[in-house]
Write an enzyme that holds these catalytic residues in place. Sequence first.
Site, PDB file in Angstrom:
ATOM      1  N   ARG A   1     -26.689  -7.955 -10.810  1.00  0.00           N
ATOM      2  CA  ARG A   1     -27.510  -9.093 -11.244  1.00  0.00           C
ATOM      3  C   ARG A   1     -29.000  -8.748 -11.255  1.00  0.00           C
ATOM      4  O   ARG A   1     -29.771  -9.363 -11.959  1.00  0.00           O
ATOM      5  CB  ARG A   1     -27.318 -10.286 -10.299  1.00  0.00           C
ATOM      6  CG  ARG A   1     -25.942 -10.877 -10.315  1.00  0.00           C
ATOM      7  CD  ARG A   1     -25.885 -12.137  -9.455  1.00  0.00           C
ATOM      8  NE  ARG A   1     -24.510 -12.505  -9.204  1.00  0.00           N
ATOM      9  CZ  ARG A   1     -23.736 -13.157 -10.085  1.00  0.00           C
ATOM     10  NH1 ARG A   1     -24.233 -13.512 -11.254  1.00  0.00           N
ATOM     11  NH2 ARG A   1     -22.486 -13.445  -9.792  1.00  0.00           N
TER      12      ARG A   1
ATOM     13  N   GLU B   1     -19.381   6.619 -11.548  1.00  0.00           N
ATOM     14  CA  GLU B   1     -18.115   7.031 -10.909  1.00  0.00           C
ATOM     15  C   GLU B   1     -16.899   6.564 -11.690  1.00  0.00           C
ATOM     16  O   GLU B   1     -15.803   7.128 -11.538  1.00  0.00           O
ATOM     17  CB  GLU B   1     -18.046   6.513  -9.466  1.00  0.00           C
ATOM     18  CG  GLU B   1     -17.948   5.006  -9.288  1.00  0.00           C
ATOM     19  CD  GLU B   1     -19.290   4.303  -9.178  1.00  0.00           C
ATOM     20  OE1 GLU B   1     -19.346   3.215  -8.566  1.00  0.00           O
ATOM     21  OE2 GLU B   1     -20.280   4.835  -9.721  1.00  0.00           O
TER      22      GLU B   1
ATOM     23  N   GLY C   1     -28.051   1.487  -4.752  1.00  0.00           N
ATOM     24  CA  GLY C   1     -28.689   2.720  -4.312  1.00  0.00           C
ATOM     25  C   GLY C   1     -29.952   3.014  -5.101  1.00  0.00           C
ATOM     26  O   GLY C   1     -30.947   3.495  -4.555  1.00  0.00           O
TER      27      GLY C   1
ATOM     28  N   ASP D   1      -6.773   0.009  -8.696  1.00  0.00           N
ATOM     29  CA  ASP D   1      -5.695   0.753  -9.356  1.00  0.00           C
ATOM     30  C   ASP D   1      -6.043   1.101 -10.804  1.00  0.00           C
ATOM     31  O   ASP D   1      -5.548   2.091 -11.348  1.00  0.00           O
ATOM     32  CB  ASP D   1      -4.378  -0.043  -9.334  1.00  0.00           C
ATOM     33  CG  ASP D   1      -3.608   0.157  -8.037  1.00  0.00           C
ATOM     34  OD1 ASP D   1      -3.697   1.259  -7.466  1.00  0.00           O
ATOM     35  OD2 ASP D   1      -2.920  -0.771  -7.593  1.00  0.00           O
TER      36      ASP D   1
ATOM     37  N   THR E   1      15.048  -0.085   2.950  1.00  0.00           N
ATOM     38  CA  THR E   1      15.188   0.105   1.503  1.00  0.00           C
ATOM     39  C   THR E   1      16.367  -0.701   0.973  1.00  0.00           C
ATOM     40  O   THR E   1      16.278  -1.340  -0.091  1.00  0.00           O
ATOM     41  CB  THR E   1      15.364   1.598   1.167  1.00  0.00           C
ATOM     42  OG1 THR E   1      14.150   2.278   1.463  1.00  0.00           O
ATOM     43  CG2 THR E   1      15.710   1.808  -0.302  1.00  0.00           C
TER      44      THR E   1
ATOM     45  N   SER F   1       0.811  -1.231   0.000  1.00  0.00           N
ATOM     46  CA  SER F   1       0.000   0.000   0.000  1.00  0.00           C
ATOM     47  C   SER F   1       0.840   1.274   0.000  1.00  0.00           C
ATOM     48  O   SER F   1       0.454   2.286   0.593  1.00  0.00           O
ATOM     49  CB  SER F   1      -0.954   0.010   1.212  1.00  0.00           C
ATOM     50  OG  SER F   1      -1.807  -1.105   1.191  1.00  0.00           O
TER      51      SER F   1
ATOM     52  N   GLY G   1       1.558   2.881  -2.808  1.00  0.00           N
ATOM     53  CA  GLY G   1       1.069   3.741  -3.886  1.00  0.00           C
ATOM     54  C   GLY G   1       1.764   3.509  -5.217  1.00  0.00           C
ATOM     55  O   GLY G   1       2.041   4.467  -5.943  1.00  0.00           O
TER      56      GLY G   1
ATOM     57  N   HIS H   1     -22.672   2.481 -13.009  1.00  0.00           N
ATOM     58  CA  HIS H   1     -21.643   3.064 -12.137  1.00  0.00           C
ATOM     59  C   HIS H   1     -20.980   4.263 -12.815  1.00  0.00           C
ATOM     60  O   HIS H   1     -19.910   4.149 -13.416  1.00  0.00           O
ATOM     61  CB  HIS H   1     -20.590   2.008 -11.783  1.00  0.00           C
ATOM     62  CG  HIS H   1     -21.082   0.983 -10.822  1.00  0.00           C
ATOM     63  ND1 HIS H   1     -21.003   1.137  -9.452  1.00  0.00           N
ATOM     64  CD2 HIS H   1     -21.707  -0.207 -11.029  1.00  0.00           C
ATOM     65  CE1 HIS H   1     -21.530   0.083  -8.852  1.00  0.00           C
ATOM     66  NE2 HIS H   1     -21.969  -0.750  -9.791  1.00  0.00           N
TER      67      HIS H   1
ATOM     68  N   ARG I   1       7.097  12.262  -1.067  1.00  0.00           N
ATOM     69  CA  ARG I   1       6.385  12.642   0.156  1.00  0.00           C
ATOM     70  C   ARG I   1       4.880  12.692  -0.099  1.00  0.00           C
ATOM     71  O   ARG I   1       4.443  12.950  -1.220  1.00  0.00           O
ATOM     72  CB  ARG I   1       6.859  13.998   0.652  1.00  0.00           C
ATOM     73  CG  ARG I   1       7.746  13.893   1.898  1.00  0.00           C
ATOM     74  CD  ARG I   1       8.031  15.242   2.494  1.00  0.00           C
ATOM     75  NE  ARG I   1       8.816  16.095   1.619  1.00  0.00           N
ATOM     76  CZ  ARG I   1       8.991  17.391   1.838  1.00  0.00           C
ATOM     77  NH1 ARG I   1       8.423  17.980   2.876  1.00  0.00           N
ATOM     78  NH2 ARG I   1       9.726  18.103   1.019  1.00  0.00           N
TER      79      ARG I   1
ATOM     80  N   CYS J   1     -26.501   2.062  -8.465  1.00  0.00           N
ATOM     81  CA  CYS J   1     -26.635   0.605  -8.500  1.00  0.00           C
ATOM     82  C   CYS J   1     -27.597   0.119  -7.409  1.00  0.00           C
ATOM     83  O   CYS J   1     -28.798   0.329  -7.518  1.00  0.00           O
ATOM     84  CB  CYS J   1     -25.260  -0.060  -8.397  1.00  0.00           C
ATOM     85  SG  CYS J   1     -25.269  -1.789  -8.948  1.00  0.00           S
TER      86      CYS J   1
END
Length: 527
Positions: A456, A502, A377, A70, A189, A13, A15, A500, A237, A375
């Site tokens: 569905r 979004e 919703g 991603d 590292t 995680s 990024g 969807h 950062r 959806c």
Amino acid sequence: MKYIFMTGGVVSSLGKGITGASIGRLLQLHGYKVNMIKMDPYINVDPGTMNPFQHGEVYVTADGAEADLDLGTYERFLDIVTKKANTNTSGDIYQTVINKERRGEYNGGTVQVIPHITNEIKKRFVAFDKQVDITIIEIGGTIGDIEGLPFIEATRQFMLEQKREDIMSIHLTFIPYIEGAKELKTKPTQHSVNKLREVGIIPDMIICRTQYPINDSMKGKISLFCNVPKEAVVEARTCSSIYHVPESLHEQGVDAFILKRLNLKSKIKFSNKWFKYVKQDTKHYKTVKIGVIGKYADLKDAYKSIDESLKISAMEAKVNLDIQYISSEDKNLIKRLKTLDGILVPGGFGMRGIEGKIAAIKFARENKVPFFGICLGMQCCVIEAARHLLKFKNANSTEIDPKTIYPVIEMLDEQKDVKYLGGTMRLGNYESDLVKGSLAHQLYKTDKIVERHRHRYEMNPKYIDMFKKVGFDVSGYHKGVLPEIVEIKNHPFYIAVQFHPEFGARPTKPHPIFQGFVLAAKKKAHK
């Protein structure tokens, strides 16, 4: 064709997706066509059957693949449309190889990780050959994970087979800060890079995630112990917005180093317009409070694309945005709803939290609070309207109550005989025709739209005429039959969609429904 491999070390995680997409955006600003591929080591064929608490939201590609979140980052940063070729998992790759073995395609040979699994992985590395100039390939997981070894081995082989100037490796690591010593530590590292080198990959660049600045001396130390040029040790950062990351990397010369390493030159004059757009003043006079009412409220990544879509629309509307994730099982739900300028009920599956979502929709409808359903919703909207406008007391979805006498939400006939849950829903792009004069038509400014689906169950068409009589209208249809959008008349903003939206928002291109929703919330907040 050029290839950039992104690996990660120390912890997960960090990024990689955001970093890789930021590099892709920089290369686009130099005039290159870029695409990205995600390689996920887990054994699931795709994340479609995973609980969002396991892996965040499930992203859906245009051609109907269920994928890691991603891919949403790739699409928003690069303004591309992802497909099945953009997403790969160990489960999918092993399944492909096993199916070939069952068909006898290996001529009786012994099927092994090397070369059969690694060959299948390498085949997928070149999915966009001759379509783009540069492919960025993100290897999921953390270096050293046992499930990731076939991907790392395939990467090693692939790098050996290419010209050196056509391929490079970027390793993203973590620089921890030891509070007691008040010091950043590079040792993790060093170990991470050593682990990468043990399996035959020498990184060309190291990007260091850190909460504090990395000084010149520390960069020199990492350079020496990790065998990379000092200018290839980059500080990453945490930024106030993920869309500021490309500019941060550009200021450190990341794109210049990559172009030189790949023997490339800028095709066009570099422009910083994208930087200026995403860094425009965000401290506005007006603030809107949007509540996202769902059952995964404790995990924002479960609604990653919704979160980004709201932020993008707020940027365009020039308002500060206060997104509150509220559990639909919250005992103080109605009290919390009273403080909001807009209510959004997102998608989901299963019966948990359904009644809370329905209660939130009823509150938004009766109190004229701008509302947006997505959806599940939308399905909850239909149930709420059936119960309180049509007075069908026990109306429900057959997903929740298979024996309901008012099945206003029902499974499609084609779904009733499905045996496997994974990859069998209505997935990917489908067309909808919009009713002229409707809110949907006003927002989209077109008669026909294409949006991505993942569900569905559908609104039962036999109730459409009944709903229309009480002002609950269908304003979008698929093939003139399946309801895709519902609206309510005499409301400041009330719309719900089966798809969807979004997945369609971009930093410079807000989605029209999200934009309309945020503007309506802005209007309510400052009456």
